[in-house]
Design an enzyme around this catalytic site. Structure first.
Site, PDB file in Angstrom:
ATOM      1  N   ASP A  42       0.827  -1.213   0.000  1.00 36.66           N
ATOM      2  CA  ASP A  42       0.000   0.000   0.000  1.00 36.66           C
ATOM      3  C   ASP A  42       0.856   1.256   0.000  1.00 36.66           C
ATOM      4  OD1 ASP A  42       0.829  -0.690   2.633  1.00 36.66           O
ATOM      5  OD2 ASP A  42      -0.706   0.611   3.495  1.00 36.66           O
ATOM      6  N   GLU A  52       0.054  -1.521   5.521  1.00 40.49           N
ATOM      7  CA  GLU A  52       1.075  -1.090   6.475  1.00 40.49           C
ATOM      8  C   GLU A  52       0.840   0.331   6.952  1.00 40.49           C
ATOM      9  OE1 GLU A  52       5.026   0.818   7.555  1.00 40.49           O
ATOM     10  OE2 GLU A  52       3.590   1.299   5.973  1.00 40.49           O
TER      11      GLU A  52
END
Length: 487
Positions: free
Chosen positions: A79, A146
Site C-alpha cells: 500500500d 502497512e
C-alpha cells in the site's frame, strides 16, 4: 510523462515500479495490487500464496550450488499513502500516479509517489524475475495495509515463512542500515458535537484556511520542526475567539494518522461589525507564525475568505473545550534518546481533527522506542482530552524492534558494503513503525535488517526518490544475496 521512468537503470526494477504506479493502491484499497502481485509470482512459475489478511508470499528456490545458504525473506508493503495538493484533481482509488524525472530524482505530479514502499517491493519482485542472479532460497513477503495500521504484519501467521533472515526494504536513506524501530499506538478522542441553529443576527461567515505546509512522515520527519496545520488553526481560533467571540461551525484538519498535517480548513462566524478587526487579527497572527517557521515552512499560507452562513454553529462551551484540548495536547518530539545520540525516543503527531455530523474526532499517533514511555504519553493525551469531555480510545499498539548489534547478517552486510563502496554504512534505529518489530514478535528466529534507496519527503506530495541511489541499493542487494551465510 510517467513512462520515461522505464528508461532508467536498473531497467527491470523500474519497469516493475512503473507497473505499480499504474495500479491505484492506497491503504485499504489493495485488492487490485494484491491480485497483480499474485499473478506476477504465478506467471514466473513460482509458489505463490495470498493469506487471509492480504499478504502475498512468493517463493523462489536457490540457484544451483547455493541450496545450503540460509533462507532470505525480502519484505515490503504494497500500500501507499494517498496525499495530494489541494489544487490537484486526483482520485487515489481510481487514478494512476503520474510520475516524472526531475534531474536526479523521480517524483510525482502533485501527489505522493509511492516510492514508499514501491521501490522496495519492485526490487524484491525484480529478484524473483532475474534469471542471472545467484542466491540461496528466497521468499518475498508483501504485506497489506502497512500505512494505516500494519494489518498485514499483525495478521501474518507463524509457520508460513521458511527463511532465517529478513531483509526489510523500507529504509529511506541509502548507505544507512536500520537495525531497530519505534513502536506506536493510536490515540483517538471523540467529542460529541454540541451545536445550535440559533445563529445570532448580523454575523458574517468566513473560511479560515491553513495551507502550504510541507507535512511529511510523522516519524521520520518529526524532528524537523515542521508546522502542524491543526495546531496553527486552533492557535489562531483561540486568539480570535478571545478577542472577537469568533464561533466555529466546521473543521477539517489533516488527512492521515501517520502524516504531519499540511492543511486545515474551517468555517467560522463573527459579528459583522467586528469582521474587519477579525481579518486584521488573523493577518497579524499569520505574520507572527510565518516568522516563527520561516526557515522550515517558507510557503505557509494563512487566509480568510468570505463563506456562506452555516446552518449551525458550535455552542460556546463546547468550542472552548475542543479548542483548548487541541491546542494543549502534546505534539512533536517529546523526548530524545539517551542511548542513541541524535535519535528521537518519543513523539506524537496530532494528525487529524475532523468534524462529522455528530462528532468531532481528533486522532494522534504516538511513537517511542520505549514501551513504557509510549504508554505514558498515550495516557497523557488521554488525560488532556478526557478533561475536555471527550471519550478516548487507545488502540493499534504495536511493538518496537530492539537493535541487535551482534546480528550475523548485520556483520556480513557491513563488510560487504565497505568492500563494495569503500565506506562504512551508518546504523540507524528508526523513529518510524517498520514492520520488523511486529514480524519479529511472530518469527522470533529471524535475523533482521532494513535497507533501501534515498527517498525524501515520504507521505507528502513532495515525495521523491533518488535515481542514483536506486542503482546503488540494487547492486548492493544483489551482492548481499550472493553472499548469504550457509546454514
Amino acid at each position: 510523462m510517467s513512462e520515461e521512468i522505464r528508461n532508467l537503470e536498473p531497467k527491470q526494477l523500474w519497469d516493475i515500479f512503473y507497473a505499480l504506479t499504474q495500479i491505484p493502491r492506497p491503504s485499504r484499497h489493495e485488492q487490485k495490487v494484491q491480485d497483480w502481485a499474485v499473478k506476477f509470482g504465478e506467471n514466473l512459475g513460482l509458489e505463490t500464496i495470498k493469506d487471509e489478511v492480504g499478504n502475498v508470499i512468493i517463493r523462489k528456490p536457490a540457484t544451483a550450488g547455493m541450496e545450503n545458504c540460509k533462507g532470505v525473506i525480502l519484505q515490503g508493503h504494497l500500500d501507499m499513502v494517498p496525499q495530494k495538493n489541494s489544487d490537484k484533481d486526483h482520485d487515489f482509488v481510481t487514478d494512476p500516479i503520474d510520475t516524472f524525472v526531475d534531474g536526479n530524482w523521480v517524483t510525482a505530479n502533485g501527489t505522493t509517489l509511492g516510492a514508499d514502499n514501491g521501490i522496495g517491493v519492485s526490487s524484491a519482485l525484480a529478484v524473483l524475475a532475474s534469471k542471472t542472479l545467484k542466491h540461496g532460497p528466497v521468499e518475498v513477503l508483501l504485506t497489506a495495509t502497512e500505512e494505516t495500521g500494519m494489518d498485514g504484519a499483525i495478521g501474518l501467521k507463524g509457520g508460513l515463512l521458511q527463511g532465517d533472515i529478513l531483509i526489510n526494504t523500507d529504509t529511506e536513506e541509502e548507505g544507512t542500515f536500520s537495525i531497530g524501530c519505534a513502536g506506536g499506538i493510536d490515540v483517538t478522542a471523540t467529542f460529541k458535537k454540541k451545536m445550535t441553529k440559533k445563529i445570532p443576527k448580523k454575523l458574517s461567515a468566513f473560511k479560515l484556511k491553513v495551507t502550504g505546509l510541507k507535512g511529511g512522515h510523522s516519524g521520520v520527519d518529526i524532528h524537523l520542526g515542521r508546522g502542524n496545520a491543526n495546531k496553527v488553526f486552533f492557535r489562531i481560533l483561540k486568539e480570535v475567539n478571545n478577542a472577537f467571540g469568533v464561533v466555529l461551525a466546521d473543521i477539517q484538519g489533516g488527512s492521515l494518522r501517520n502524516a504531519i498535517p499540511r492543511e486545515a480548513f474551517g468555517v467560522v462566524a463573527v459579528k459583522t461589525k467586528k469582521a474587519d478587526a477579525f481579518i486584521e487579527k488573523v493577518s497579524e497572527m499569520a505574520e507572527i507564525i510565518k516568522a516563527e517557521l520561516v526557515l522550515v515552512e517558507p510557503d505557509l499560507l494563512i487566509e480568510v475568505e468570505t463563506a456562506g452562513m452555516p446552518e449551525s454553529i458550535m455552542k460556546k462551551g463546547f468550542q472552548k473545550k475542543l479548542t483548548r484540548a487541541v491546542w494543549a495536547a502534546p505534539n512533536d518530539v517529546v523526548r530524545m534518546s539517551d542511548s542513541m545520540s541524535g535519535t528521537v525516543e518519543t513523539s506524537t503527531n496530532l494528525a487529524t481533527v475532523k468534524a462529522g455530523k455528530e462528532n468531532v474526532v481528533v486522532s494522534c499517533l504516538v511513537r517511542s522506542f520505549s514501551e513504557t514511555a509510549k504508554d505514558a504519553l498515550a495516557s497523557r493525551l488521554e488525560s488532556v482530552f478526557k478533561l475536555a469531555g471527550a471519550s478516548v480510545v487507545l488502540d493499534g499498539s504495536y511493538p518496537g524492534w530492539q537493535p541487535n548489534i551482534e546480528s550475523e547478517i548485520l556483520e556480513v552486510m557491513k563488510n560487504l558494503y565497505s568492500d563494495q563502496f569503500g565506506k562504512t554504512p551508518e546504523l540507524l534505529a528508526m523513529h518510524a513503525g517498520l514492520e520488523c518489530g511486529i514480524l519479529g514478535s511472530t518469527y522470533t528466529n529471524w535475523d533482521m535488517i532494513s535497507i533501501g534507496p534515498t527517498i525524501k519527503f515520504p507521505h507528502s506530495p513532495d515525495e521523491k526518490v533518488n535515481i542514483e541511489t536506486v542503482q546503488k541499493y540494487w547492486d548492493f542487494l544483489l551482492n548481499t544475496l550472493e553472499n548469504i551465510p550457509t546454514k
